[in-house]
Scaffold this motif. Structure first.
Motif, PDB file in Angstrom:
ATOM      1  N   GLU A 108       0.834  -1.208   0.000  1.00 11.90           N
ATOM      2  CA  GLU A 108       0.000   0.000   0.000  1.00 11.90           C
ATOM      3  C   GLU A 108       0.868   1.257   0.000  1.00 11.90           C
ATOM      4  O   GLU A 108       0.559   2.235  -0.684  1.00 11.90           O
ATOM      5  N   GLN A 109       1.945   1.231   0.781  1.00 12.95           N
ATOM      6  CA  GLN A 109       2.845   2.380   0.833  1.00 12.95           C
ATOM      7  C   GLN A 109       3.508   2.611  -0.518  1.00 12.95           C
ATOM      8  O   GLN A 109       3.661   3.752  -0.955  1.00 12.95           O
ATOM      9  N   LEU A 110       3.883   1.531  -1.195  1.00 13.33           N
ATOM     10  CA  LEU A 110       4.489   1.665  -2.521  1.00 13.33           C
ATOM     11  C   LEU A 110       3.491   2.254  -3.511  1.00 13.33           C
ATOM     12  O   LEU A 110       3.852   3.071  -4.355  1.00 13.33           O
ATOM     13  N   GLN A 111       2.222   1.862  -3.389  1.00 15.71           N
ATOM     14  CA  GLN A 111       1.173   2.417  -4.249  1.00 15.71           C
ATOM     15  C   GLN A 111       1.038   3.920  -4.012  1.00 15.71           C
ATOM     16  O   GLN A 111       0.905   4.698  -4.958  1.00 15.71           O
ATOM     17  N   GLN A 112       1.097   4.337  -2.748  1.00 12.07           N
ATOM     18  CA  GLN A 112       0.996   5.763  -2.434  1.00 12.07           C
ATOM     19  C   GLN A 112       2.197   6.531  -2.985  1.00 12.07           C
ATOM     20  O   GLN A 112       2.047   7.640  -3.513  1.00 12.07           O
ATOM     21  N   TYR A 113       3.400   5.952  -2.860  1.00  6.98           N
ATOM     22  CA  TYR A 113       4.591   6.597  -3.423  1.00  6.98           C
ATOM     23  C   TYR A 113       4.463   6.722  -4.942  1.00  6.98           C
ATOM     24  O   TYR A 113       4.827   7.754  -5.522  1.00  6.98           O
ATOM     25  N   GLU A 114       3.934   5.694  -5.586  1.00 14.35           N
ATOM     26  CA  GLU A 114       3.776   5.728  -7.032  1.00 14.35           C
ATOM     27  C   GLU A 114       2.789   6.828  -7.430  1.00 14.35           C
ATOM     28  O   GLU A 114       3.042   7.581  -8.369  1.00 14.35           O
ATOM     29  N   GLN A 115       1.687   6.941  -6.707  1.00 10.41           N
ATOM     30  CA  GLN A 115       0.711   7.993  -6.998  1.00 10.41           C
ATOM     31  C   GLN A 115       1.316   9.377  -6.778  1.00 10.41           C
ATOM     32  O   GLN A 115       1.060  10.308  -7.552  1.00 10.41           O
ATOM     33  N   LEU A 116       2.141   9.510  -5.742  1.00  9.33           N
ATOM     34  CA  LEU A 116       2.805  10.788  -5.479  1.00  9.33           C
ATOM     35  C   LEU A 116       3.763  11.140  -6.610  1.00  9.33           C
ATOM     36  O   LEU A 116       3.812  12.289  -7.054  1.00  9.33           O
ATOM     37  N   ALA A 117       4.511  10.155  -7.101  1.00 15.38           N
ATOM     38  CA  ALA A 117       5.438  10.399  -8.214  1.00 15.38           C
ATOM     39  C   ALA A 117       4.679  10.821  -9.463  1.00 15.38           C
ATOM     40  O   ALA A 117       5.084  11.768 -10.161  1.00 15.38           O
ATOM     41  N   VAL A 118       3.567  10.167  -9.751  1.00 15.07           N
ATOM     42  CA  VAL A 118       2.755  10.525 -10.923  1.00 15.07           C
ATOM     43  C   VAL A 118       2.209  11.943 -10.765  1.00 15.07           C
ATOM     44  O   VAL A 118       2.251  12.741 -11.715  1.00 15.07           O
ATOM     45  N   THR A 119       1.742  12.274  -9.582  1.00 14.84           N
ATOM     46  CA  THR A 119       1.203  13.616  -9.335  1.00 14.84           C
ATOM     47  C   THR A 119       2.285  14.674  -9.518  1.00 14.84           C
ATOM     48  O   THR A 119       2.057  15.702 -10.170  1.00 14.84           O
ATOM     49  N   ARG A 120       3.455  14.436  -8.958  1.00 11.46           N
ATOM     50  CA  ARG A 120       4.544  15.420  -9.086  1.00 11.46           C
ATOM     51  C   ARG A 120       4.994  15.578 -10.533  1.00 11.46           C
ATOM     52  O   ARG A 120       5.240  16.693 -10.992  1.00 11.46           O
ATOM     53  N   LEU A 121       5.104  14.458 -11.246  1.00 12.11           N
ATOM     54  CA  LEU A 121       5.496  14.537 -12.652  1.00 12.11           C
ATOM     55  C   LEU A 121       4.426  15.255 -13.472  1.00 12.11           C
ATOM     56  O   LEU A 121       4.753  16.047 -14.367  1.00 12.11           O
ATOM     57  N   THR A 122       3.170  15.014 -13.175  1.00 10.65           N
ATOM     58  CA  THR A 122       2.079  15.699 -13.866  1.00 10.65           C
ATOM     59  C   THR A 122       2.154  17.192 -13.607  1.00 10.65           C
ATOM     60  O   THR A 122       2.018  18.004 -14.535  1.00 10.65           O
ATOM     61  N   ASN A 123       2.384  17.579 -12.356  1.00  9.29           N
ATOM     62  CA  ASN A 123       2.498  19.006 -12.017  1.00  9.29           C
ATOM     63  C   ASN A 123       3.681  19.652 -12.731  1.00  9.29           C
ATOM     64  O   ASN A 123       3.572  20.781 -13.220  1.00  9.29           O
ATOM     65  N   GLU A 124       4.797  18.956 -12.791  1.00  4.97           N
ATOM     66  CA  GLU A 124       5.967  19.504 -13.489  1.00  4.97           C
ATOM     67  C   GLU A 124       5.685  19.660 -14.974  1.00  4.97           C
ATOM     68  O   GLU A 124       6.085  20.650 -15.595  1.00  4.97           O
ATOM     69  N   LEU A 125       4.989  18.688 -15.555  1.00  5.68           N
ATOM     70  CA  LEU A 125       4.651  18.768 -16.976  1.00  5.68           C
ATOM     71  C   LEU A 125       3.708  19.929 -17.247  1.00  5.68           C
ATOM     72  O   LEU A 125       3.880  20.674 -18.222  1.00  5.68           O
TER      73      LEU A 125
END
Length: 147
Positions: A108-125
């Motif tokens: 579950e923690q890895l899933q949350q980290y993955e969602q955070l990475a996607v969110t940050r990359l989306t924001n940067e894009l």
């Protein structure tokens, strides 16, 4: 004669380091301890991967973070071993580390980290696209001539 022979056998058995009958059991125990050591190494690797993700993301290394998530997930699912010396699946059943009580929430923690990475990359894009025209030399010259 029989009593003397029994005493001699008892004396010899008392001087033996290990009982001959224990040797096969000790061999199995050694193999089980090796397997337990491999499992402990894999648990340590999952823990190291999980602990490194936040630092990688803070440094902006999202590819490294995603790779760490991938390795940790494969170890949790029993799809990955640490090296070529690890026992092969035919020799042992692959251990699904995710079933261990201590690692039950790691997925579950890895899933949350993955969602955070996607969110940050989306924001940067989105920031890159929003600032695309603002940083363009052509856009600056045309907007200045409009005034």
């Amino acid at each position: 004669d029989v009593m003397t022979l029994r005493k001699d056998i008892a004396h010899l058995q008392s001087k033996l380091v290990t009982d001959v009958e224990c040797i096969p059991n000790m061999d199995r125990q050694r193999d089980e301890l090796k397997l337990l050591g491999k499992v402990a190494d894999m648990v340590s690797c999952v823990s190291d991967c999980k602990n490194s993700i936040a630092g990688l993301m803070a440094a902006g290394d999202y590819l490294g973070a995603v790779e760490a998530i991938f390795v940790a997930r494969n170890l949790l699912q029993g799809k990955h071993t640490l090296d070529e010396d690890s026992p092969q699946p035919s020799e042992i059943q692959m251990v699904e580390l995710g079933k261990l009580k201590a690692l039950s929430k790691v997925s579950e923690q890895l899933q949350q980290y993955e969602q955070l990475a996607v969110t940050r990359l989306t924001n940067e894009l989105v920031d890159v696209f929003l600032n695309w025209n603002a940083n363009s030399p052509l856009e600056k010259s045309t907007s200045a001539s409009n005034f």
